[in-house]
Every structure is written in C-alpha cells, then in structure tokens.
Enzyme design. Structure first.
Site, PDB file in Angstrom:
ATOM      1  N   GLU A 152       0.829  -1.216   0.000  1.00 42.50           N
ATOM      2  CA  GLU A 152       0.000   0.000   0.000  1.00 42.50           C
ATOM      3  C   GLU A 152       0.857   1.257   0.000  1.00 42.50           C
ATOM      4  O   GLU A 152       0.667   2.185   0.797  1.00 42.50           O
ATOM      5  CB  GLU A 152      -0.983  -0.013   1.174  1.00 42.50           C
ATOM      6  CG  GLU A 152      -2.021  -1.114   1.057  1.00 42.50           C
ATOM      7  CD  GLU A 152      -3.168  -1.004   2.054  1.00 42.50           C
ATOM      8  OE1 GLU A 152      -3.158  -0.079   2.894  1.00 42.50           O
ATOM      9  OE2 GLU A 152      -4.081  -1.846   1.979  1.00 42.50           O
ATOM     10  N   GLU A 168      -5.272  -8.641  -0.338  1.00 41.53           N
ATOM     11  CA  GLU A 168      -6.100  -8.225   0.799  1.00 41.53           C
ATOM     12  C   GLU A 168      -7.537  -8.114   0.313  1.00 41.53           C
ATOM     13  O   GLU A 168      -7.833  -7.308  -0.577  1.00 41.53           O
ATOM     14  CB  GLU A 168      -5.635  -6.898   1.410  1.00 41.53           C
ATOM     15  CG  GLU A 168      -4.295  -6.993   2.133  1.00 41.53           C
ATOM     16  CD  GLU A 168      -3.945  -5.739   2.926  1.00 41.53           C
ATOM     17  OE1 GLU A 168      -4.880  -5.015   3.366  1.00 41.53           O
ATOM     18  OE2 GLU A 168      -2.739  -5.483   3.111  1.00 41.53           O
TER      19      GLU A 168
END
Length: 498
Positions: free
Chosen positions: A173, A296
C-alpha cells in the site's frame, strides 16, 4: 427452475491453489494469542505456536501465507525479530492500537509456522521506512546457502540450511500507509528495490509489486507501463464495507436486510475491479505473464463493542460465508489472470477463519467455506453458465444476481466440484445442472454439502461453536448428465459430481 450448464470440454485455465491463500499481520490478536503463545504458555503449543490453530489450518491445506503486513510491513525491521528473545528490541505498533510489539514472533517463527501448516511463505518487505540494503539482507538471510555475513548470522541463530522463499512483496500500500507515494515515484522505487531481491542458488523469487487500491486504474496503468518487465505479480486490495462509509462501516452482527443486500452488492464489485485492472494489464502483458494478486480482501466492519479499535476484531456470520464464497467463485472465474488471493486475516482480525480467546478456539463460517471449496485448488476451471434468464435478488428496487457459481474438474480424476451461493436470504433456488461434453455419461451421482444459517446474522461463539456449520445431505442422482438440486436461502453449497 434455473438452468445451469457445465462444459467439461472447455477449460479457460487452471485454478491456482494460491487463490486460497491467507494473510497474517502483526495486528491485534492475529499473531499474539492467535498464532503465537510462546513456548512457556499453558496453552498446548509446538515451539510457541498454538497446536489447535495449526491443526485447524492444516486441514484447510492453506497454500500460501502472507506476513508481516499490511501497513505493519512498512515499519517492520526484520533484524529486530531474530536472535535470543530477551535481546530483541521492543517497539510501539503505531498503526494498530499503539501496543508494544516485543518481536518474539519473527522470521524463524513465521517460517516454522508455515512448515507446520504446509503453506508457502509470502513475505512483504519494508519499502516505506526501510532501505534497499535491509531488504537485500533479509532475502540473503533467508535463502543464501553460501558464505556471507547473513548466512553466518542465520546459522548462529539456529538455522543451518536456508529456507525456500517463493513469494516476496516489494512494499505494501505504498499509495497510502506505505509512504503516500505517487505511482510514477513508486514505479521507480520498485524497480530499484526489486533489483536487489535476488535469486540465490535454486531459490527463484516471484516478485510482487504494490498495485492499486480498489478502482485506481491510473496506478495500474503507470506500474504496468513503467515496471511490468521487472515484476511477476501486481497486487490489488479491495474490502467489502456494507455502508461504503469508512468512518461507520456497520456492525458485524447487528444489521438488517438493507445492509445484508449492500454487503453482497459491494462484494460483487470485485468482478468489475478484476475486469478493469485486467484490461489494463492485458495492454502491456497480453501473454498474462504477470499475475494479479488480490492479497487483501474480505469484509470490514466496526470493531466489536468493548474491544481495542486498533485491533479490528469482528465476528463472522453467515453473511461473511456468502462474501467468501462469492469472492472465491469470482477468483476462480478469472484464474487466467488472478493467480493468488489472500483473505484478511487469518485469526482474530477482520474476516478471519478462526477466533480465539485464551485457550478457546472457534471456527467461523468463513473457515467452513474454505474447507468446502478447497478441492478447487489446481483444478481445471470448467466453462459454467446459466441458460435463459438468470434469477435475481431484489431489495428496495435494486437487483443483483441471486446465484454465484463456479466449477472445476479435479486434476487427479474426472470428479467435478460445483460451488454455488444463494444470495437471497428468504427464497430457495431450484436449479437444474446439465453436464455437457464427451464424458458426461460417466457421471452417476453427486454428494451435497450445505452451509446455511437460521438468521442473516447467525454466527458461532465460544459457547455455541456449531451454530453455523456444514451439513452433508444425501446423494443426488445424475441421469444422462442432468441433476437437480435446491439451494437453501442464504447458503453456500458444494456439489461433488462423480
């Protein structure tokens, strides 16, 4: 009656076992209390790892496990987690709850855990606050079999032989908690860091670049344009939030049909996201060499009342079982591009498959879905569709598909596994399945396993661990390639056709 067909002569590809992967982060009680209790704990353990959790996960045949994050990965310095426990430095886990991280669960413990449950390790390296040298050293420490400072350090810490490490993520991220980078900047950073994620000896690393959040197609465009040839996989993160509002995501157990509907509708968006990002990837990688890694995914609700807001502890209901089943059916369908997925997270965090409290352990409805679906792993995806009008589930003037389905043929036999979700919480679905293809006459019977709930918020607790569990129904006859079944309301069904 809904008419489905399965074409046994048409396979779009093989379903990678890694689609059934999982994710474990130093977050809340996922690691500490969920996996790791320490060697001196009264809870039965092997080398500090909970025996009950390890055995339950081994049954799922978990193919790959991602660690140590998540946002935690980009503040994790791996050398803090090796060597004698009493000498490992402590730190504050600033992302998740502000608690003390004592680093007692590090590289050796994680690799040991993967060995115990039979999973390939997938390690996320620190790009946000780490250095190229630090990342290079970590890969060398784990995989190098020659003479070097890192291999000698590994031996001093009790591991003479190197481990095999197939999957390595270069950051996490990095558009957000991993550094708030622009895609143009991260693409160059990725190229630099990935250069030093080296292959030592026979160990070949599958390098995964940080990909987009949800629908950020610009990020995908830039990464594929600038760094495609340097990566083997590109990640995608998407969480199902019932309300669409990150500040108030809704309750995991106290919800009405409106939130049931919005949860499943938002889950189905995964199909659209995969198609959009795959289209861009096809532009730069028409041979589909680079995998889309959904590392995720899952539901994200408000935390359970009275728990640490930074621990992300939530209950898991039959609604979550549907979310799991729908997503796995979608990943199966796009197996030509999606070759790994990792549900968030393994134990006690978000859409976990296991909950623990002290010595107690309970399996969630999501656990049972993974158990029902596990024979899809490495199966030959079969072309599957609905003939005629597809049934819909409507609520407040909005409609979504009522049925989600995928099917595969075993790599070791001609057995077919069909997994179906009925999204409608009130109405059953009558289905007729027609098996098409040259070998249809060999099929004689189908076994049926169903996971359903007595209410939309039905869930398992430590006092009542079997509220939601699979039921095995009687054999269903197959005649001339035709079988009929009834899907219970709000259910996940697995049919094994033999």
């Amino acid at each position: 009656m809904t008419n489905l067909y399965i074409n046994t002569d048409n396979s779009p590809g093989t379903i990678s076992k890694n689609i059934y992967g999982h994710f474990s982060e130093h977050l809340g009680r996922c690691i500490y209390g969920g996996i790791w209790v320490g060697k001196d704990s009264p809870i039965p353990n092997t080398d500090g790892i909970r025996n009950d959790v390890a055995e339950a996960l081994k049954k799922l045949r978990i193919p790959v496990l991602r660690w140590p994050g998540g946002c935690f990965a980009d503040e994790y310095h791996w050398m803090d987690g090796i060597g004698p426990y009493e000498k490992r430095p402590k730190m504050i886990n600033t992302h998740w709850g502000g608690v003390v991280e004592d680093n007692s669960f590090g590289t050796h413990e994680f690799m040991r855990f993967c060995e115990m449950i039979g999973a390939e390790p997938y390690i996320n390296g620190n790009v946000g606050s780490g250095t190229v040298y630090e990342m290079q050293q970590w890969v060398e420490y784990i995989t190098f079999d020659g003479v070097s400072p890192m291999s000698e350090l590994r031996k001093q810490n009790g591991r003479a032989e190197p481990w095999k490490l197939k999957f390595f993520g270069v950051g996490n991220e990095n558009w957000g908690c991993g550094g708030n980078m622009r895609p143009e900047y991260y693409a160059d950073v990725y190229r630099r860091y990935a250069t030093y994620v080296r292959n030592y000896g026979s160990n070949k690393i599958f390098k995964i670049a940080c990909g987009p959040s949800e629908g950020d197609t610009h990020w995908t465009e830039v990464l594929m344009r600038e760094a495609c040839k340097f990566m083997d996989g590109l990640s995608l993160h998407y969480y199902t939030i019932p309300t669409g509002n990150w500040s108030d995501k809704g309750s995991s157990t106290e919800f009405d049909e409106a939130e049931w509907f919005s949860t499943l509708r938002n889950t189905l968006r995964m199909d659209e996201l995969i198609r959009k990002h795959s289209t861009i990837m096809d532009k730069y990688d028409p041979e589909k060499r680079v995998a889309l890694i959904v590392d995720e995914w899952g539901t994200w609700y408000n935390v359970e009342p009275g728990t640490n807001p930074g621990f992300l502890y939530q209950q898991n209901t039959v609604r979550d079982a549907l979310v799991a089943g729908i997503n796995l059916n979608i990943f199966n369908t796009y197996c030509d591009r999606v070759r790994m997925a990792n549900i968030a997270q393994l134990v006690n965090v978000l859409q976990s498959v296991i909950l623990t409290e002290g010595e107690k352990m309970v399996l969630t409805p999501t656990y049972h879905v993974f158990d029902m679906y596990k024979d899809h792993m490495e199966g030959k995806l079969l072309q599957t569709g609905i003939s005629g009008t597809a049934p819909e589930y409507g609520f407040n003037g909005e409609n979504i598909p009522a049925i989600s389905v995928s099917s595969s043929m075993s790599p070791d036999s001609d057995e077919i596994l069909v997994t179906l979700c009925n999204l409608d919480p009130e109405n059953s679905q009558d289905i007729r399945i027609e098996i098409r293809g040259s070998g249809l006459r060999q099929y004689k019977t189908a076994s049926c396993t169903v996971l359903a709930g007595s209410a939309i918020n039905a869930h398992n607790t430590f006092d009542a661990p079997d509220n939601v569990k699979p039921a095995t129904l009687g054999e269903i006859p197959v005649a001339n390639g035709i079988l009929e079944a009834k899907l219970a309301p709000m259910s996940v069904t697995a049919l094994k056709i033999k």
